[in-house]
Design a protein around this motif. Structure first.
Motif, short mmCIF file in Angstrom:
data_model
loop_
_atom_site.label_atom_id
_atom_site.label_comp_id
_atom_site.label_asym_id
_atom_site.label_seq_id
_atom_site.Cartn_x
_atom_site.Cartn_y
_atom_site.Cartn_z
N LEU A 115 0.84 -1.22 0.00
CA LEU A 115 0.00 0.00 0.00
C LEU A 115 0.86 1.26 0.00
O LEU A 115 0.40 2.34 -0.34
N LEU A 116 2.12 1.11 0.42
CA LEU A 116 3.01 2.28 0.49
C LEU A 116 3.43 2.76 -0.89
O LEU A 116 3.83 3.91 -1.07
N ALA A 117 3.38 1.86 -1.89
CA ALA A 117 3.88 2.20 -3.23
C ALA A 117 2.79 2.93 -4.02
O ALA A 117 1.84 2.31 -4.49
N SER A 118 2.95 4.23 -4.18
CA SER A 118 1.94 5.00 -4.90
C SER A 118 2.23 5.06 -6.40
O SER A 118 1.47 5.63 -7.17
N GLU A 119 3.37 4.48 -6.79
CA GLU A 119 3.70 4.43 -8.23
C GLU A 119 4.04 3.00 -8.59
O GLU A 119 4.72 2.31 -7.83
N GLY A 154 -9.08 -0.09 -1.91
CA GLY A 154 -8.99 0.57 -3.22
C GLY A 154 -7.81 0.12 -4.07
O GLY A 154 -7.60 0.65 -5.16
N ALA A 155 -7.04 -0.88 -3.60
CA ALA A 155 -5.91 -1.37 -4.42
C ALA A 155 -6.41 -2.44 -5.39
O ALA A 155 -7.43 -3.08 -5.14
N ASP A 156 -5.70 -2.61 -6.48
CA ASP A 156 -5.97 -3.70 -7.43
C ASP A 156 -5.10 -4.87 -7.02
O ASP A 156 -3.87 -4.70 -6.94
N ARG A 196 -3.81 4.05 -7.13
CA ARG A 196 -5.00 4.90 -7.02
C ARG A 196 -5.12 5.48 -5.62
O ARG A 196 -4.48 5.01 -4.68
N GLU A 197 -6.01 6.44 -5.46
CA GLU A 197 -6.30 6.97 -4.12
C GLU A 197 -6.90 5.85 -3.25
O GLU A 197 -7.73 5.07 -3.72
N LEU A 198 -6.49 5.77 -2.00
CA LEU A 198 -6.98 4.69 -1.13
C LEU A 198 -8.01 5.22 -0.14
O LEU A 198 -7.95 6.39 0.25
N THR A 199 -8.95 4.35 0.27
CA THR A 199 -9.82 4.72 1.39
C THR A 199 -9.05 4.40 2.68
O THR A 199 -7.95 3.84 2.63
N MET A 247 -2.66 -0.38 9.07
CA MET A 247 -2.76 0.91 9.74
C MET A 247 -1.54 1.80 9.46
O MET A 247 -1.69 2.98 9.12
N GLY A 248 -0.35 1.24 9.62
CA GLY A 248 0.89 2.02 9.38
C GLY A 248 0.94 2.57 7.96
O GLY A 248 1.10 3.78 7.75
N PRO A 249 0.78 1.69 6.94
CA PRO A 249 0.83 2.19 5.56
C PRO A 249 -0.25 3.23 5.25
O PRO A 249 0.03 4.22 4.57
N LEU A 250 -1.48 3.01 5.77
CA LEU A 250 -2.56 3.97 5.47
C LEU A 250 -2.27 5.33 6.09
O LEU A 250 -2.46 6.38 5.46
N LEU A 251 -1.78 5.30 7.32
CA LEU A 251 -1.47 6.55 8.02
C LEU A 251 -0.36 7.30 7.27
O LEU A 251 -0.41 8.53 7.10
#
Ligand SMILES: CC(=O)N[C@H]1[C@@H](OP(=O)(O)OP(=O)(O)OC[C@H]2O[C@@H](n3ccc(=O)[nH]c3=O)[C@H](O)[C@@H]2O)O[C@H](CO)[C@@H](O)[C@@H]1O
Ligand SMILES: C=C(OP(=O)(O)O)C(=O)O
Length: 436
Positions: free
Chosen positions: A33-37, A62-64, A78-81, A99-103
């Motif tokens: 989840l940390l990888a936005s690219e 929201g990840a694929d 993509r943008e995550l919830t 929790m850590g990655p989302l924060l």
């Protein structure tokens, strides 16, 4: 209702291959989840129910996510919830690892409170202490924990009261995208922590010291998807090592990493088991008589709590008096009653159990109380007189791929069946709710 039926008395012989580690793959998938690219490709992923659950959590956020041929491909660009609901956290506590990655990614995470489970109360105060030190505000209410930060998390110095595996992982993930450097003191040293750090470094992270008691994370602004191979499962390997030893067999556990298994190897050797390092893994040869030993579970590199119940099965077959002291989880002895049903001479004294052996195990109908207990009861069934029927296999499926099939491939007389229950369906649902 599904059951595994084991008929005891066969020596195991041959080669069994270990899967990728459950406890490594769950944080690694969460860290994707940390990888936005770009997308991440995670290889050697075991087909376990826990892996399907963490994949579902990521999709909900929201990840694929695609899972095929032991590869998980995650695209989290993509943008995550920000919310992980109770239905996932209840199924699998490791869901709190998002929790850590989302924060770090969103500045906000809302995750259902995990609650207790069969092995202990398992609070997450050390995870939250880490997030707070990095500038997050924590609120608990309506069964959820909410963490929020204005702007980016800030690097901090964090001392853990206990070297918690999950807290170390959650804090590493949060710190990977924080501003500045985070230092975690008294952190967990498990091989799965090293695997997570290697993965985040492959994404472009800057983590040093994983595998030691102090980890230093220099935050970076962006992480980018990468490819990663999951380490072999040391607990699955250990479980098959016990299977070989308990039956007096000769089994090559392919993929077992000796450096991940030093405490287990030492204890099994003390019991008289022969363990040989080979190029492909560890060969385990069971003796004609096992010796009693004492064991105390500890954080890595101490003796792993996840091998405690399997070693209990082995010690019940050893000559003399043995003691196991559980120091990691306060309630991880639910399987003791089940072993008693199999004629185990065993009693609980505080946080220790005392066993007199060899017990002369007898086949019985027993229930898996957690995933390792399920495996341990099957191990005892391999040497018990008559049939052992093990129920509550949903626990086993969280942590073992085709456990009965792998044991059968090295000579065990074992099958997995679906059987009509003598209890009416509505009564069965009530029993299953009680055991959840
Ligand atoms: C998915 C995964 O990797 N699970 C493993 C992980 O669980 P998990 O990460 O939950 O285990 P921890 O190391 O966090 O927990 C160990 C002990 O610390 C306590 N604690 C933990 C966190 C906290 O904030 N406060 C607190 O008091 C727990 O209640 C427990 O008594 O490590 C355990 C210990 O090796 C293993 O048995 C689990 O198989
Ligand atoms: C206790 C275990 O797992 P979890 O932390 O996922 O419950 C385990 O793998 O033995």
């Amino acid at each position: 209702m599904e059951k595994i039926i084991v008929r005891g008395g066969r020596k195991l012989n041959g080669t069994v291959k270990v899967e990728g580690a459950k406890n490594a793959v769950l944080p690694v998938i969460a860290a994707s989840l940390l990888a936005s690219e770009r997308r991440s490709i995670i290889c050697d992923v075991p087909t376990l129910s826990d892996v399907y659950t963490i994949n579902e959590v990521l999709r909900y956020l929201g990840a694929d996510v695609h899972f095929e041929n032991n590869q998980v491909i995650v695209d989290a660009s993509r943008e995550l919830t920000t919310e992980a609901p109770f239905e996932y956290v209840r199924k699998m506590r490791a869901s709190v690892l998002v929790m850590g990655p989302l924060l770090a990614r969103n500045g906000r995470a809302r995750v259902a409170l995990p609650g207790g489970c069969a092995i202990g109360s398992r609070p997450i105060d050390q995870h939250l202490k880490g997030f707070e030190a990095m500038g997050a505000t924590i609120k608990v209410g309506n069964g959820f924990i909410e963490a929020e930060v204005n702007g980016r998390l800030q690097g901090a110095k964090i001392y853990l009261d206990f070297p918690s595996v999950g807290a170390t992982e959650n804090i590493i993930m949060a710190a990977a995208l924080a501003e500045g450097t985070t230092v975690i003191e008294n952190c967990a040293k498990e091989p799965e922590i090293v695997d997570l750090a290697n993965y985040i470094n492959a994404l472009g992270g800057k983590i040093r010291g994983a595998g030691t008691g102090t980890i230093r994370i220099e935050g970076v602004p962006v992480l980018t998807g990468s490819r990663h191979n999951i380490i072999p499962d040391r607990i699955e390997a250990g479980t098959f090592m016990v299977a070989a030893a308990i039956t007096g067999g000769n089994v090559l556990v392919q993929g077992a990493v000796p450096e991940h298994l030093t405490s287990l190897v030492a204890k099994m050797e003390e019991m008289g088991v022969e363990i040989i390092e080979e190029a492909e893994g560890l060969r385990v040869i069971g003796p004609s008589e096992l010796k009693a030993v004492d064991i105390k579970t500890m954080p890595h590199p101490g003796f792993p709590t996840d091998m405690q119940s399997q070693m209990m099965a082995l010690l019940l077959c050893a000559k003399g008096t043995s003691m196991i002291t559980e120091t990691v989880f306060e309630n991880r002895f639910m399987h003791v009653e089940e072993f008693r049903r199999m004629n185990g001479d065993i009693k609980i004294e505080g946080r220790s159990v005392i066993m007199n052996g060899p017990a002369g195990m007898q086949g019985a109908e027993v229930a898996a109380t957690d995933l390792r207990a399920g495996a341990a009861l099957i191990l005892a069934g391999l040497v018990a007189d008559g049939h052992t029927r093990v129920t509550e296999l949903k626990h086993l499926d969280r942590g073992y791929v085709n456990f009965h099939g792998k044991l059968a491939s090295i000579g065990a007389d074992i099958e997995r069946i679906r059987e009509e229950s003598a209890i009416k369906p509505n009564q069965e649902a009530a029993v299953s709710d009680l055991n959840a």
